[in-house]
Design an enzyme around this catalytic site. Structure first.
Site, short mmCIF file in Angstrom:
data_model
loop_
_atom_site.label_atom_id
_atom_site.label_comp_id
_atom_site.label_asym_id
_atom_site.label_seq_id
_atom_site.Cartn_x
_atom_site.Cartn_y
_atom_site.Cartn_z
N GLY A 119 15.49 -9.46 2.53
CA GLY A 119 14.45 -8.91 3.38
C GLY A 119 14.95 -8.54 4.76
N CYS A 120 16.27 -8.68 5.00
CA CYS A 120 16.79 -8.47 6.35
C CYS A 120 17.08 -7.02 6.63
CB CYS A 120 18.07 -9.27 6.54
SG CYS A 120 19.46 -8.64 5.57
N GLY A 121 16.98 -6.16 5.60
CA GLY A 121 17.27 -4.75 5.83
C GLY A 121 18.61 -4.35 5.24
N GLU A 222 17.58 -2.30 12.08
CA GLU A 222 17.17 -1.41 11.00
C GLU A 222 15.88 -0.67 11.33
OE1 GLU A 222 16.22 -5.62 9.45
OE2 GLU A 222 17.45 -4.64 10.95
#
Length: 289
Positions: A119-121, A222
């Site tokens: 989910g961090c990009g 991001e």
């Protein structure tokens, strides 16, 4: 994109569920109900290949898919996107996306570099070259006056319907040069909310370079990249940026404003001198004393 894509949009879904809770204070405990934001896994499939699994609010998935493939640079224009169809499955949602055949090489190349979902990009990108991809330069100066930021901040709560209900989701808003909120989307993920906003703008034919984008979240790199790819000229975030977000904004010429509050904001990058012209010169300040 064909009309069939729009007809594939799912009906309005419950984005919040009511749960029984115990409200506890130093003096007393009482029963209560609390609205909780719905979070569900959304598996994204592009031309039959699994691409990513994102945790998202299960609404506006056509907009989400549209914005996602655009900011992932899997398509360059809306004409490259053939169809976006959400399907509810036992574990969550499956988002089937079809892109033009000439775009599929980019899909295969991106999948080749994925080793895990995140989910961090980064989404499992294998190396830094893939993570810090080249960004388009933003040559156009923002049209918004500084006062428009404060107008948008004042207007944002009215556009955060799900957040008012749950207090647990992020918002992304497309604002006019005067600070009026033209489009707003919400999601449990800040990246998802921005992708939904970009998708909604693409599907409605709204340009994203006329005003600015306001995000309720912190500013990670991001989000700067998504803004640059979407043609946003100024990005405003309510929480603080990371160092990489600032460096990436400088690299692509994005005007970046963070820690936006009703009484002041912090300008991190001002390549067009939009804000410096509003600061009194040193000799003017001396004369005023």
């Amino acid at each position: 994109m064909t009309d069939a894509t729009h007809s594939a949009a799912i009906p309005a879904l419950a984005q919040a569920q009511s749960y029984p809770v115990i409200r506890l204070s130093p003096e007393v405990a009482s029963s209560a109900e609390r609205w909780i934001a719905v979070e569900a896994p959304v598996a994204i499939e592009v031309n039959g290949l699994g691409y990513a699994v994102m945790m998202a609010s299960p609404a506006g998935l056509v907009e989400f898919g549209t914005g996602f493939v655009f900011t992932e640079k899997l398509v360059a224009t809306l004409d490259d996107l053939i169809d976006v169809t959400p399907h509810e499955v036992a574990q969550g949602w499956l988002l089937r996306i079809r892109v033009a055949e000439h775009c599929f090489a980019a899909v295969r190349e991106r999948i080749r570099h994925r080793i895990a979902d995140s989910g961090c990009g980064l989404c499992g990108l294998e190396n830094l070259e893939q993570a810090l991809r080249p960004l388009p330069m933003i040559e156009t100066a923002p049209l918004a006056e500084p006062s428009a930021i404060f107008a948008a901040l004042a207007a944002l709560p009215a556009a955060q319907m799900l957040n008012r209900q749950t207090g647990a989701v992020h918002s992304a808003a497309l604002c006019s040069a005067q600070g009026a909120i033209e489009l707003a989307r919400e999601d449990v993920g800040r990246h998802n909310a921005f992708d939904k906003l970009i998708g909604a703008a693409l599907l409605s034919g709204r340009a994203m370079d006329r005003g600015f984008v306001l995000l309720s979240s912190r500013c990670s790199y991001e989000l700067v990249e998504k803004a640059a790819i979407a043609g946003v000229t100024m990005l405003v975030t309510i929480s603080a940026p990371t160092s990489l977000a600032v460096e990436r904004s400088k690299a692509c010429g994005l005007t970046l404003v963070s820690l936006a509050r009703a009484d002041n904001v912090l300008v991190l990058n001002d390549p067009h001198g939009l804000f410096t012209t509003t600061i009194p010169a040193a000799d003017e300040m001396t004369a005023a004393k």
